[in-house]
Design an enzyme around this catalytic site. Structure first.
Site, PDB file in Angstrom:
ATOM      1  N   SER A  39      27.697  48.703  31.877  1.00  0.00           N
ATOM      2  CA  SER A  39      28.297  49.184  33.128  1.00  0.00           C
ATOM      3  C   SER A  39      28.574  50.673  32.988  1.00  0.00           C
ATOM      4  CB  SER A  39      29.561  48.394  33.451  1.00  0.00           C
ATOM      5  OG  SER A  39      30.092  48.781  34.707  1.00  0.00           O
ATOM      6  N   HIS A  99      25.168  47.523  35.738  1.00  0.00           N
ATOM      7  CA  HIS A  99      25.873  47.659  37.011  1.00  0.00           C
ATOM      8  C   HIS A  99      25.413  48.942  37.690  1.00  0.00           C
ATOM      9  CE1 HIS A  99      29.521  45.107  35.470  1.00  0.00           C
ATOM     10  NE2 HIS A  99      28.488  44.369  35.815  1.00  0.00           N
ATOM     11  N   ASP A 103      33.182  41.942  32.601  1.00  0.00           N
ATOM     12  CA  ASP A 103      31.909  41.266  32.851  1.00  0.00           C
ATOM     13  C   ASP A 103      31.050  41.270  31.588  1.00  0.00           C
ATOM     14  OD1 ASP A 103      29.924  39.956  34.301  1.00  0.00           O
ATOM     15  OD2 ASP A 103      28.999  41.837  34.954  1.00  0.00           O
TER      16      ASP A 103
END
Length: 339
Positions: free
Chosen positions: A160, A187, A280
Site C-alpha cells: 500500500s 492499493h 490489510d
C-alpha cells in the site's frame, strides 16, 4: 476527520475547503500554499489527512510527502489537476508513502464536476476507514476447475503506502529466469494500474502486465491487479475479479487475494507483505502461513509506512521479517528449492 489542504492556488484551496466542509464528519485543520508550509504545519498540528498538490513553488508535493512521512507520518492523498501529465511524480510520491491520487475537481459540466467531488469524498472516507480493523475475508471454496500443476510456484505480493518503490526494488532483485509466477496487489486507483505496470516494467527483467479476467499466473511473469474489484482465484489456477466483500476500505484487498491463494492454489505459495498503512494483508498472510507456505513481511526500518507489516508481525503471520533489500534474495533461494 481533520484535514490539511496544500495548494498554491487560492481558488483551489477555497474549492477544497468547501468540499471538506460539505461532509459533517470532516473539518479543515489548516491550509498551506506549498510543500514547505505543509511540512511545518504537520509539525505544529498533525491532521488526520493531508490533501497534497504535486506542483507548487518552493517545495513540491513529492518532497513534501517524503519529509512529512519521515517526520510526522499521516495519511496523504494527492489531489492535483495534472495527474495524467505527472504520472512519474504520482508514483514517486506514493513511493514515499502517499496513499492514492485523484484529480482536483474542475469547474465544467455540472454532472462531471459532481462526479469528481463524489470521487474525492469517497477516497477521503476510504482513507478514514483504512487504519481500522477490516472484517476477515470469507474463505472461498474451490468450485472445481482445472487443477494447478503441483510443482507450480507462486509469489504473491501485497503493498500500500510506499509500495510502488518497494515493489520496484523487490522485482529488480529477481533474475530473468525466476522460476515462479508473481502476482501483485497494490492499493492504487484502477486509473493508475496500467501506468504502474509500465513503470514497474522499467525496474525489472521480468515482463509486467495487468491481470485480466481468466488469466493464469505464468512462471517468470508479473501480473498486477488492475480494477476496483478484488482479485481472486476462481479455480485452482484461474484469476477473476469479484465485487464482494463490498465493505472493504481499499479495493483490491490484499487480504482477499491472499486468502484466495491459500484456499485454492495447489502448489507452493510465497507470501510477501510490504509497506502500507492499515492492516490489510495481515490476516491473509497468516492464512498462508497456517498452510505451511513461506511468508515474509518487510521490517520497520525499511518500510515507508509500518502499518500492514506491523499488523502481520503482531499476528505472527510472517515466517521471516526482513529488510527490503533482503526479500528478493530470500525468494530466489526459496524458489530454487524443489517442492
Amino acid at each position: 476527520m481533520r484535514i490539511g489542504v496544500v495548494n498554491d492556488l487560492p481558488m483551489a484551496v477555497e474549492l477544497l475547503r468547501r468540499i471538506v466542509a460539505s461532509a459533517p464528519s470532516h473539518q479543515l485543520a489548516w491550509t498551506a500554499a506549498n510543500g514547505r508550509e505543509a511540512v511545518e504545519a504537520c509539525r505544529r498540528d498533525r491532521p488526520d489527512l493531508v490533501l497534497m498538490d504535486l506542483t507548487m513553488p518552493e517545495m513540491g508535493g513529492v518532497e513534501a510527502t517524503r519529509q512529512i512521512m519521515a517526520e510526522t507520518p499521516c495519511p496523504i492523498l494527492l489531489v492535483t489537476a495534472s495527474i495524467d501529465a505527472n504520472v512519474p511524480g504520482v508514483f514517486e510520491a506514493m513511493g514515499h508513502g502517499a496513499l492514492d491520487a485523484v484529480d482536483l475537481p474542475s469547474v465544467g459540466p455540472t454532472e462531471t464536476f459532481a462526479s469528481q467531488v463524489s470521487l474525492l469524498l469517497t477516497k477521503i472516507t476510504m482513507i478514514g476507514k483504512l487504519t481500522g480493523e477490516p472484517p476477515r475475508p470469507r474463505r472461498r471454496t474451490d468450485a472445481g476447475g482445472s487443477a494447478a500443476r503441483s510443482a507450480r510456484k507462486l509469489v504473491v505480493i501485497g503493498a500500500s503506502a510506499g509500495g510502488p518503490a518497494a515493489v520496484a526494488t523487490l522485482l529488480g532483485g529477481l533474475p530473468e529466469d525466476f522460476p515462479a509466477a508473481v502476482v501483485l496487489v497494490q492499493h492504487v486507483d484502477e486509473k493508475f494500474a496500467s501506468g504502474l505496470a509500465d513503470w514497474l516494467g522499467l525496474h525489472t527483467k521480468l515482463p509486467v502486465r495487468l491481470a485480466r479476467e481468466g488469466d493464469c499466473p505464468e512462471t517468470g511473469v508479473v501480473l498486477v491487479a488492475c480494477t476496483s474489484d478484488h482479485l481472486v482465484f476462481k479455480s485452482s489456477s484461474e484469476l477473476s475479479y469479484v465485487a464482494e466483500p463490498r465493505d472493504y476500505p481499499y479495493r483490491p484487498s490484499v487480504d482477499v487475494f491472499f486468502e484466495s491463494a491459500a484456499a485454492k492454489w495447489q502448489g507452493q505459495v510465497f507470501g510477501v507483505l510490504l509497506t502500507g498503512m492499515g492492516r490489510d494483508g495481515a490476516h491473509g498472510l497468516k492464512s498462508l502461513r497456517d498452510k505451511n507456505h513461506l511468508t515474509i513481511s518487510q521490517d520497520q526500518a525499511t518500510s515507508a509506512v509500518y502499518g500492514m507489516p506491523k499488523a502481520a508481525a503482531a499476528l505472527g503471520a510472517a515466517v521471516d521479517i526482513l529488510p527490503l533489500s533482503a526479500i528478493a534474495p530470500r525468494l530466489v533461494v526459496a524458489c530454487a528449492l524443489k517442492a
